[in-house]
Scaffold this motif. Structure first.
Motif, PDB file in Angstrom:
ATOM      1  N   VAL A 238       0.761  -1.287  -0.063  1.00  0.00           N
ATOM      2  CA  VAL A 238       0.020   0.117  -0.010  1.00  0.00           C
ATOM      3  C   VAL A 238       0.760   1.259   0.027  1.00  0.00           C
ATOM      4  O   VAL A 238       0.893   2.155  -0.930  1.00  0.00           O
ATOM      5  N   ALA A 239       1.445   1.475   1.218  1.00  0.00           N
ATOM      6  CA  ALA A 239       2.342   2.699   1.280  1.00  0.00           C
ATOM      7  C   ALA A 239       3.429   2.665   2.370  1.00  0.00           C
ATOM      8  O   ALA A 239       3.055   2.058   3.038  1.00  0.00           O
ATOM      9  N   THR A 240       4.383   3.409   2.458  1.00  0.00           N
ATOM     10  CA  THR A 240       5.394   3.485   3.475  1.00  0.00           C
ATOM     11  C   THR A 240       5.524   4.929   3.614  1.00  0.00           C
ATOM     12  O   THR A 240       5.711   5.541   2.795  1.00  0.00           O
ATOM     13  N   VAL A 241       5.664   5.340   5.170  1.00  0.00           N
ATOM     14  CA  VAL A 241       5.901   6.797   5.420  1.00  0.00           C
ATOM     15  C   VAL A 241       6.932   6.687   6.579  1.00  0.00           C
ATOM     16  O   VAL A 241       6.888   5.990   7.313  1.00  0.00           O
ATOM     17  N   VAL A 242       8.005   7.443   6.272  1.00  0.00           N
ATOM     18  CA  VAL A 242       9.132   7.577   6.988  1.00  0.00           C
ATOM     19  C   VAL A 242       9.503   9.069   7.183  1.00  0.00           C
ATOM     20  O   VAL A 242       9.511   9.919   6.191  1.00  0.00           O
ATOM     21  N   THR A 243       9.666   9.623   8.316  1.00  0.00           N
ATOM     22  CA  THR A 243      10.314  10.796   8.627  1.00  0.00           C
ATOM     23  C   THR A 243      11.321  10.634   9.330  1.00  0.00           C
ATOM     24  O   THR A 243      12.231   9.737   9.802  1.00  0.00           O
ATOM     25  N   GLY A 244      12.152  11.760   9.585  1.00  0.00           N
ATOM     26  CA  GLY A 244      13.597  11.642  10.263  1.00  0.00           C
ATOM     27  C   GLY A 244      14.115  13.089  10.208  1.00  0.00           C
ATOM     28  O   GLY A 244      13.681  14.246   9.937  1.00  0.00           O
ATOM     29  N   ILE A 245      15.461  13.003  10.897  1.00  0.00           N
ATOM     30  CA  ILE A 245      16.369  14.192  10.925  1.00  0.00           C
ATOM     31  C   ILE A 245      17.379  13.971   9.835  1.00  0.00           C
ATOM     32  O   ILE A 245      18.032  12.816  10.042  1.00  0.00           O
ATOM     33  N   ALA A 246      17.873  15.014   9.214  1.00  0.00           N
ATOM     34  CA  ALA A 246      18.824  14.952   8.542  1.00  0.00           C
ATOM     35  C   ALA A 246      19.856  16.272   8.533  1.00  0.00           C
ATOM     36  O   ALA A 246      19.507  17.231   9.261  1.00  0.00           O
ATOM     37  N   THR A 247      21.010  16.257   7.958  1.00  0.00           N
ATOM     38  CA  THR A 247      22.052  17.396   8.079  1.00  0.00           C
ATOM     39  C   THR A 247      22.288  17.714   6.632  1.00  0.00           C
ATOM     40  O   THR A 247      22.382  16.967   5.935  1.00  0.00           O
ATOM     41  N   MET A 248      21.945  18.981   6.355  1.00  0.00           N
ATOM     42  CA  MET A 248      22.156  19.346   5.071  1.00  0.00           C
ATOM     43  C   MET A 248      23.727  20.237   4.881  1.00  0.00           C
ATOM     44  O   MET A 248      23.814  21.040   5.913  1.00  0.00           O
ATOM     45  N   SER A 249      24.493  19.884   4.082  1.00  0.00           N
ATOM     46  CA  SER A 249      25.813  20.772   4.268  1.00  0.00           C
ATOM     47  C   SER A 249      26.126  21.423   2.930  1.00  0.00           C
ATOM     48  O   SER A 249      25.412  20.748   1.730  1.00  0.00           O
ATOM     49  N   GLY A 250      26.767  22.304   2.767  1.00  0.00           N
ATOM     50  CA  GLY A 250      27.082  23.024   1.550  1.00  0.00           C
ATOM     51  C   GLY A 250      28.081  23.834   1.556  1.00  0.00           C
ATOM     52  O   GLY A 250      28.508  24.454   2.787  1.00  0.00           O
ATOM     53  N   ASN A 251      28.880  24.073   0.609  1.00  0.00           N
ATOM     54  CA  ASN A 251      30.238  24.847   0.262  1.00  0.00           C
ATOM     55  C   ASN A 251      29.812  26.373   1.074  1.00  0.00           C
ATOM     56  O   ASN A 251      28.888  27.104   0.525  1.00  0.00           O
ATOM     57  N   GLY A 252      30.524  26.963   1.932  1.00  0.00           N
ATOM     58  CA  GLY A 252      30.265  28.324   2.526  1.00  0.00           C
ATOM     59  C   GLY A 252      28.962  28.192   3.527  1.00  0.00           C
ATOM     60  O   GLY A 252      28.889  29.386   3.956  1.00  0.00           O
TER      61      GLY A 252
END
Length: 163
Positions: free
Chosen positions: A102-116
């Motif tokens: 049927v469906a899967t739902v996942v949530t969570g915490i991430a880290t976004m990184s980028g130059n500068g």
């Protein structure tokens, strides 16, 4: 009292380390997926939208995106995708619903990184049904919220003293 508030405000301003800016905005993508057991592999993934710093860096609707596998049964933190100098690393997941047919739902915490930019905490959600969709957005920085609260408290104290 006035002196104490000024000293507190000055110490907060000067105690912060000089650093780059946090990454603002949000991003969403969609594409095809294949599920084997609890592992998802992604194909033909395209950006649906990007806002804030991601859009300013040139990430736009239709950009092709290579996405790492996601195993919701034995999750291991790691880089999920990289595009235009930004990398999203998934740190933790919470499986909200897992009904493979049927469906899967996942949530969570991430880290976004980028130059500068400083590494920035982001929240994300992934859902699968006919096709996989993913969305992520910056999490408000606790320090900024604390400073806003102190500013409001300072105004209240000033108003009370003036009355």
């Amino acid at each position: 009292m006035k002196r104490a508030v000024l000293i507190l405000a000055a110490s907060l301003l000067f105690s912060a380390n000089a650093s780059a800016m946090l990454i603002t905005g949000s991003v969403g993508w969609g594409g095809e997926f294949e599920r084997t057991g609890t592992n998802y592999t992604f194909d033909n993934v395209e950006v649906d939208y990007a806002t804030g710093d991601l859009a300013a860096a040139g990430i736009a609707d239709g950009d092709a995106l290579t996405v790492a596998d996601l195993d919701i049964g034995s999750f291991t933190p790691g880089a999920h995708w990289t595009l235009a100098g930004f990398t999203m690393t998934l740190n933790s997941i919470n499986v909200i619903m897992d009904m493979p047919a049927v469906a899967t739902v996942v949530t969570g915490i991430a880290t976004m990184s980028g130059n500068g930019f400083d590494d920035t905490a982001w929240s994300f959600s992934y859902s699968s049904n006919a096709g996989g969709t993913f969305s992520a957005a910056a999490v408000p920085e606790p320090g900024s919220l604390a400073l806003l609260g102190l500013g409001i408290a300072g105004l209240a104290v000033r108003r009370r003293i003036a009355a």
